[in-house]
Design a protein around this motif. Structure first.
Motif, PDB file in Angstrom:
ATOM      1  N   ALA A   1       0.846  -1.188   0.000  1.00  0.00           N
ATOM      2  CA  ALA A   1       0.000   0.000   0.000  1.00  0.00           C
ATOM      3  C   ALA A   1       0.883   1.241   0.000  1.00  0.00           C
ATOM      4  O   ALA A   1       2.034   1.212   0.467  1.00  0.00           O
ATOM      5  CB  ALA A   1      -0.920  -0.007   1.215  1.00  0.00           C
ATOM      6  N   ALA A   2       0.345   2.339  -0.516  1.00  0.00           N
ATOM      7  CA  ALA A   2       1.148   3.556  -0.705  1.00  0.00           C
ATOM      8  C   ALA A   2       1.767   4.049   0.594  1.00  0.00           C
ATOM      9  O   ALA A   2       2.950   4.416   0.630  1.00  0.00           O
ATOM     10  CB  ALA A   2       0.283   4.651  -1.330  1.00  0.00           C
ATOM     11  N   ALA A   3       0.989   4.048   1.683  1.00  0.00           N
ATOM     12  CA  ALA A   3       1.502   4.555   2.962  1.00  0.00           C
ATOM     13  C   ALA A   3       2.647   3.684   3.467  1.00  0.00           C
ATOM     14  O   ALA A   3       3.682   4.193   3.921  1.00  0.00           O
ATOM     15  CB  ALA A   3       0.377   4.610   3.997  1.00  0.00           C
ATOM     16  N   THR A   4       2.471   2.359   3.384  1.00  0.00           N
ATOM     17  CA  THR A   4       3.525   1.449   3.846  1.00  0.00           C
ATOM     18  C   THR A   4       4.757   1.563   2.965  1.00  0.00           C
ATOM     19  O   THR A   4       5.894   1.557   3.462  1.00  0.00           O
ATOM     20  CB  THR A   4       3.008  -0.001   3.843  1.00  0.00           C
ATOM     21  OG1 THR A   4       1.818  -0.082   4.624  1.00  0.00           O
ATOM     22  CG2 THR A   4       4.050  -0.945   4.411  1.00  0.00           C
ATOM     23  N   ALA A   5       4.560   1.663   1.648  1.00  0.00           N
ATOM     24  CA  ALA A   5       5.690   1.791   0.731  1.00  0.00           C
ATOM     25  C   ALA A   5       6.493   3.048   1.015  1.00  0.00           C
ATOM     26  O   ALA A   5       7.732   3.039   0.964  1.00  0.00           O
ATOM     27  CB  ALA A   5       5.188   1.796  -0.714  1.00  0.00           C
ATOM     28  N   ALA A   6       5.811   4.143   1.342  1.00  0.00           N
ATOM     29  CA  ALA A   6       6.510   5.391   1.658  1.00  0.00           C
ATOM     30  C   ALA A   6       7.352   5.241   2.919  1.00  0.00           C
ATOM     31  O   ALA A   6       8.492   5.728   2.984  1.00  0.00           O
ATOM     32  CB  ALA A   6       5.508   6.527   1.828  1.00  0.00           C
ATOM     33  N   GLU A   7       6.819   4.553   3.930  1.00  0.00           N
ATOM     34  CA  GLU A   7       7.569   4.316   5.162  1.00  0.00           C
ATOM     35  C   GLU A   7       8.802   3.462   4.883  1.00  0.00           C
ATOM     36  O   GLU A   7       9.886   3.724   5.412  1.00  0.00           O
ATOM     37  CB  GLU A   7       6.677   3.634   6.188  1.00  0.00           C
ATOM     38  CG  GLU A   7       5.554   4.515   6.728  1.00  0.00           C
ATOM     39  CD  GLU A   7       4.661   3.771   7.695  1.00  0.00           C
ATOM     40  OE1 GLU A   7       4.976   2.615   8.022  1.00  0.00           O
ATOM     41  OE2 GLU A   7       3.643   4.344   8.137  1.00  0.00           O
ATOM     42  N   ILE A   8       8.642   2.428   4.061  1.00  0.00           N
ATOM     43  CA  ILE A   8       9.766   1.557   3.729  1.00  0.00           C
ATOM     44  C   ILE A   8      10.855   2.335   3.005  1.00  0.00           C
ATOM     45  O   ILE A   8      12.050   2.201   3.305  1.00  0.00           O
ATOM     46  CB  ILE A   8       9.280   0.369   2.873  1.00  0.00           C
ATOM     47  CG1 ILE A   8       8.372  -0.555   3.700  1.00  0.00           C
ATOM     48  CG2 ILE A   8      10.457  -0.413   2.307  1.00  0.00           C
ATOM     49  CD1 ILE A   8       9.044  -1.204   4.872  1.00  0.00           C
ATOM     50  N   ASP A   9      10.462   3.170   2.047  1.00  0.00           N
ATOM     51  CA  ASP A   9      11.449   3.966   1.301  1.00  0.00           C
ATOM     52  C   ASP A   9      12.208   4.907   2.236  1.00  0.00           C
ATOM     53  O   ASP A   9      13.427   5.103   2.082  1.00  0.00           O
ATOM     54  CB  ASP A   9      10.753   4.776   0.202  1.00  0.00           C
ATOM     55  CG  ASP A   9      10.262   3.902  -0.945  1.00  0.00           C
ATOM     56  OD1 ASP A   9      10.778   2.775  -1.085  1.00  0.00           O
ATOM     57  OD2 ASP A   9       9.364   4.336  -1.691  1.00  0.00           O
TER      58      ASP A   9
ATOM     59  N   GLY B   1      25.457  -2.379   6.969  1.00  0.00           N
ATOM     60  CA  GLY B   1      25.308  -2.763   8.359  1.00  0.00           C
ATOM     61  C   GLY B   1      24.416  -1.755   9.085  1.00  0.00           C
ATOM     62  O   GLY B   1      24.628  -0.544   8.972  1.00  0.00           O
ATOM     63  N   VAL B   2      23.421  -2.250   9.808  1.00  0.00           N
ATOM     64  CA  VAL B   2      22.469  -1.375  10.503  1.00  0.00           C
ATOM     65  C   VAL B   2      22.217  -1.930  11.894  1.00  0.00           C
ATOM     66  O   VAL B   2      22.468  -3.108  12.164  1.00  0.00           O
ATOM     67  CB  VAL B   2      21.135  -1.277   9.738  1.00  0.00           C
ATOM     68  CG1 VAL B   2      21.326  -0.631   8.384  1.00  0.00           C
ATOM     69  CG2 VAL B   2      20.484  -2.651   9.593  1.00  0.00           C
ATOM     70  N   PRO B   3      21.714  -1.119  12.828  1.00  0.00           N
ATOM     71  CA  PRO B   3      21.286  -1.657  14.129  1.00  0.00           C
ATOM     72  C   PRO B   3      20.097  -2.598  13.942  1.00  0.00           C
ATOM     73  O   PRO B   3      19.325  -2.466  12.983  1.00  0.00           O
ATOM     74  CB  PRO B   3      20.878  -0.401  14.915  1.00  0.00           C
ATOM     75  CG  PRO B   3      21.493   0.748  14.179  1.00  0.00           C
ATOM     76  CD  PRO B   3      21.577   0.347  12.757  1.00  0.00           C
ATOM     77  N   ALA B   4      19.950  -3.549  14.869  1.00  0.00           N
ATOM     78  CA  ALA B   4      18.818  -4.479  14.801  1.00  0.00           C
ATOM     79  C   ALA B   4      17.497  -3.717  14.816  1.00  0.00           C
ATOM     80  O   ALA B   4      16.511  -4.158  14.213  1.00  0.00           O
ATOM     81  CB  ALA B   4      18.886  -5.475  15.965  1.00  0.00           C
ATOM     82  N   LYS B   5      17.461  -2.561  15.493  1.00  0.00           N
ATOM     83  CA  LYS B   5      16.230  -1.770  15.546  1.00  0.00           C
ATOM     84  C   LYS B   5      15.850  -1.275  14.158  1.00  0.00           C
ATOM     85  O   LYS B   5      14.653  -1.216  13.813  1.00  0.00           O
ATOM     86  CB  LYS B   5      16.419  -0.597  16.504  1.00  0.00           C
ATOM     87  CG  LYS B   5      15.164   0.211  16.738  1.00  0.00           C
ATOM     88  CD  LYS B   5      15.396   1.309  17.769  1.00  0.00           C
ATOM     89  CE  LYS B   5      14.128   2.105  18.036  1.00  0.00           C
ATOM     90  NZ  LYS B   5      14.359   3.188  19.035  1.00  0.00           N
ATOM     91  N   SER B   6      16.821  -0.897  13.341  1.00  0.00           N
ATOM     92  CA  SER B   6      16.527  -0.448  11.978  1.00  0.00           C
ATOM     93  C   SER B   6      15.992  -1.597  11.141  1.00  0.00           C
ATOM     94  O   SER B   6      15.078  -1.420  10.327  1.00  0.00           O
ATOM     95  CB  SER B   6      17.787   0.137  11.328  1.00  0.00           C
ATOM     96  OG  SER B   6      18.229   1.282  12.020  1.00  0.00           O
ATOM     97  N   LEU B   7      16.564  -2.777  11.338  1.00  0.00           N
ATOM     98  CA  LEU B   7      16.071  -3.959  10.625  1.00  0.00           C
ATOM     99  C   LEU B   7      14.631  -4.235  11.024  1.00  0.00           C
ATOM    100  O   LEU B   7      13.787  -4.577  10.192  1.00  0.00           O
ATOM    101  CB  LEU B   7      16.961  -5.156  10.943  1.00  0.00           C
ATOM    102  CG  LEU B   7      16.809  -6.387  10.042  1.00  0.00           C
ATOM    103  CD1 LEU B   7      17.176  -6.046   8.610  1.00  0.00           C
ATOM    104  CD2 LEU B   7      17.675  -7.522  10.545  1.00  0.00           C
ATOM    105  N   SER B   8      14.344  -4.085  12.314  1.00  0.00           N
ATOM    106  CA  SER B   8      12.985  -4.282  12.808  1.00  0.00           C
ATOM    107  C   SER B   8      12.029  -3.265  12.198  1.00  0.00           C
ATOM    108  O   SER B   8      10.886  -3.595  11.861  1.00  0.00           O
ATOM    109  CB  SER B   8      12.961  -4.166  14.333  1.00  0.00           C
ATOM    110  OG  SER B   8      11.647  -4.234  14.830  1.00  0.00           O
ATOM    111  N   GLY B   9      12.471  -2.026  12.042  1.00  0.00           N
ATOM    112  CA  GLY B   9      11.630  -1.009  11.432  1.00  0.00           C
ATOM    113  C   GLY B   9      11.275  -1.350   9.995  1.00  0.00           C
ATOM    114  O   GLY B   9      10.159  -1.075   9.541  1.00  0.00           O
ATOM    115  N   PHE B  10      12.217  -1.960   9.275  1.00  0.00           N
ATOM    116  CA  PHE B  10      11.964  -2.349   7.886  1.00  0.00           C
ATOM    117  C   PHE B  10      11.009  -3.528   7.811  1.00  0.00           C
ATOM    118  O   PHE B  10       9.984  -3.480   7.135  1.00  0.00           O
ATOM    119  CB  PHE B  10      13.291  -2.688   7.204  1.00  0.00           C
ATOM    120  CG  PHE B  10      13.129  -3.323   5.842  1.00  0.00           C
ATOM    121  CD1 PHE B  10      12.774  -2.555   4.746  1.00  0.00           C
ATOM    122  CD2 PHE B  10      13.326  -4.683   5.665  1.00  0.00           C
ATOM    123  CE1 PHE B  10      12.616  -3.135   3.492  1.00  0.00           C
ATOM    124  CE2 PHE B  10      13.178  -5.265   4.431  1.00  0.00           C
ATOM    125  CZ  PHE B  10      12.822  -4.492   3.336  1.00  0.00           C
TER     126      PHE B  10
END
Length: 589
Positions: free
Chosen positions: A74-82, A118-127
């Motif tokens: 969905a557009a909102a989720t895609a924007a967050e992912i980007d 390389g990213v923090p685990a929190k960033s991976l969780s956000g994705f």
């Protein structure tokens, strides 16, 4: 959507790769082969805590890598992912997919990677949080927690914006209340602190230090302490260049004269090479003239007496008085003064200041009441619809007489509650971070039974069906969840017979709008899959994942039915089960 997962040295799995399509994918296999490790791997990609005990014996580390396609979001989720990818500096693969990875070391920390960075685990969780909804074997128990029930209702009611407005108003309200209480309770102490700061600021203002002034003074004082030597050096150099000094009267000529003579001698010849050298001496004469003029200015600027040195030493003493008290240098003193002026604004305990702050608290209280009431009304309105929809789903999961209920009530206030909020009705409630409501799910599994809280009324199998029914309703009611992946690890635990068939039907229906991955022991559920993956034990206790064709599915379903994978009767039953499930899946909505 998850398109592929690769696992190395995680639990029973030595090395395995599984590809996933749209629709419903099931993973089956004998107990102990490592089916749940696939879900464990997805939990790791979701940022879950890494457990070194999960690393396969003999291996230094475990690695999980997932490939995600975000095209159907969905557009909102895609924007967050980007936005997450941009902030992490992550790159998409050539086909537009994104690779997320997690490594778990036996002896060291875990590592997370997103799009090759390389990213923090929190960033991976956000994705992955916007792409995966994970339900492990113990997640049914979480459904009994009040905060989980409130969160489910909020998803259905789509109150995210209302909740954010409430939280912002509540944070400002609590900060204003804290300041008001602090000023009232610590009026004397704060007045004393204000007096001390006022004295210090007056002392600093009287001296009026300038940024970097202490360093500049030190340089000037060193120069003035060596005044005679500096004057002699500058005068001697200037005289050598220009001859403008009585002490140099006996000198044959100045540097300027000698350079001028040399230039004239070269430029008056007919030789081109010598003329060019003469022109170069023109540049040298210019430089010598500039240095001579600057030396003259330097000498004119030197003081003729000791008064200047005395004045600068006195100024340095004033500055040192400040640096002894407030900071190590003048820039630090100025910074301390700026901070102290900000603090002074917070220390105003006059009647006018307290009255103004009290008015601010009243204003913010009104905003909190308004946003909390709006949020509570939205929840109460949605509760009936969600309860009705879940009850309808339960009737299709062999719980035809079940009654599911949702109660929304205001949170009780404790004595001396720092977040007590008085509503216009006169009722005082607790204004928590999530609002003023307590949400409780209730269930009567059979007709004639009293509706009781979910924690007191549901068996393990019933709780599994309630969770599945809830997820089906939430998934079909939310546009923002389109294109995401839902993972269920043995959601059919404690279920069998006709209820198992109904669970398979519901999962297949959910898979029409979402990618659904299910770990199951039930052939009735596995028969509804669009793709069937089997986790098999190999040599040395290692397990692998393979995709089953039609014959392989028949054999696996026969094994799951009664361990009759090689019998004609078992295969016949498996074919019948597959045929019935396919016919059911092909029916229109």
């Amino acid at each position: 959507m998850l398109t592929e997962i690769r696992i190395e040295s995680l639990g029973a799995i030595s090395a395995a790769t599984a590809e996933f399509d749209r629709g419903l994918t099931v993973l089956t296999g004998e107990t102990g082969t490592g089916k749940t490790m696939v879900v464990t791997g997805l939990h790791l990609l979701g940022g879950a805590r890494a457990d070194a005990n999960r690393v396969r014996s003999g291996a230094a580390r475990a690695v999980v890598e997932g490939r995600f396609c975000t095209a159907d979001l969905a557009a909102a989720t895609a924007a967050e992912i980007d936005e997450i990818l941009d902030s992490a500096g992550a790159d998409r693969d050539e086909d537009g997919t994104v690779i997320a990875a997690r490594s778990v070391s036996r002896d060291g920390p875990s590592r997370a990677y997103l799009g090759g960075r390389g990213v923090p685990a929190k960033s991976l969780s956000g994705f992955t949080g916007g792409l995966l909804t994970l339900h492990g074997q113990n997640d049914q128990l979480r459904l009994m927690r009040p905060e989980e029930q409130r969160g489910a209702l909020d998803r259905f009611a789509a109150v995210g914006a209302r909740l954010e407005r409430y939280r912002a108003a509540r944070e400002a309200w609590q900060e204003a209340r804290r300041q008001l209480i602090e000023r009232r309770d610590r009026a004397r102490e704060m007045a004393q602190e204000a007096d001390r700061l006022t004295f210090a600021l007056r002392e600093i203002d009287a001296v009026d230090p300038q940024p970097g002034e202490d360093d500049a003074l030190s340089t000037d004082i060193r120069r003035l302490s060596e005044l005679d030597a500096l004057r002699a050096a500058a005068s001697g150099a200037r005289a050598a260049l220009t001859g403008a000094d009585d002490a140099m009267a006996d000198a044959a000529s100045s540097a300027t004269d000698r350079l001028g003579q040399a230039k004239t001698a070269l430029t008056t010849t007919d030789d081109t090479a010598l003329q060019e050298l003469g022109e170069q001496l023109t540049e040298a004469l210019t430089v010598v003239g500039d240095v001579a003029r600057e030396l003259g200015g330097y000498l004119d600027g030197l003081p003729t007496g000791a008064d200047a040195l005395d004045a600068k030493l006195a100024r340095q003493a004033e500055l040192r008085t400040l640096t002894r008290k407030y900071a190590s240098d003048i820039d630090g003193v100025l910074a301390w003064a700026a901070q102290s002026r900000d603090r002074m604004a917070q220390l105003d305990v006059s009647e006018e200041a307290l009255a103004g702050l009290a008015r601010r608290v009243d204003e913010l209280t009104g905003q909190v009441v308004a946003t909390a009431t709006e949020l509570s009304a939205a929840r109460s309105k949605a509760a009936g619809g969600l309860a009705k929809a879940v009850s309808k789903e339960l009737s299709g999961l062999a719980m035809a007489d079940a009654e599911f209920s949702i109660e929304v009530r205001t949170s009780a206030v404790a004595e001396d509650d720092p977040a007590a909020l008085r509503l216009p009705s006169g009722q005082t409630v607790h204004a928590g971070a999530d609002g003023i409501d307590d949400v409780e799910f209730g269930l009567a599994a059979h007709r004639g039974m009293t509706v009781l809280p979910l924690a007191k009324s549901a068996s393990g199998g019933e709780l599994s069906r309630v969770m599945l029914a809830l997820e089906v309703v939430l998934a079909t009611s939310s546009r923002d969840s389109a294109g995401t992946t839902m993972v269920f690890d043995e959601v059919d635990a404690g279920v069998g017979g006709r209820a198992a068939v109904q669970i398979g039907r519901r999962l297949a229906r959910l898979a029409r709008t979402h990618q659904v991955i299910v770990v199951t022991h039930l052939p009735q559920v596995a028969a509804y899959a669009d793709a069937h993956l089997s986790v098999d034990a190999g040599g040395n206790g290692a397990s692998g994942v393979r995709r089953l064709d039609d014959d392989g599915r028949v054999a696996e379903l026969a094994r799951m039915l009664a361990g009759l994978g090689d019998s004609d009767s078992g295969r016949a039953h498996a074919r019948e089960l597959l045929g019935a499930a396919r016919e059911e899946r092909e029916k229109p909505e």
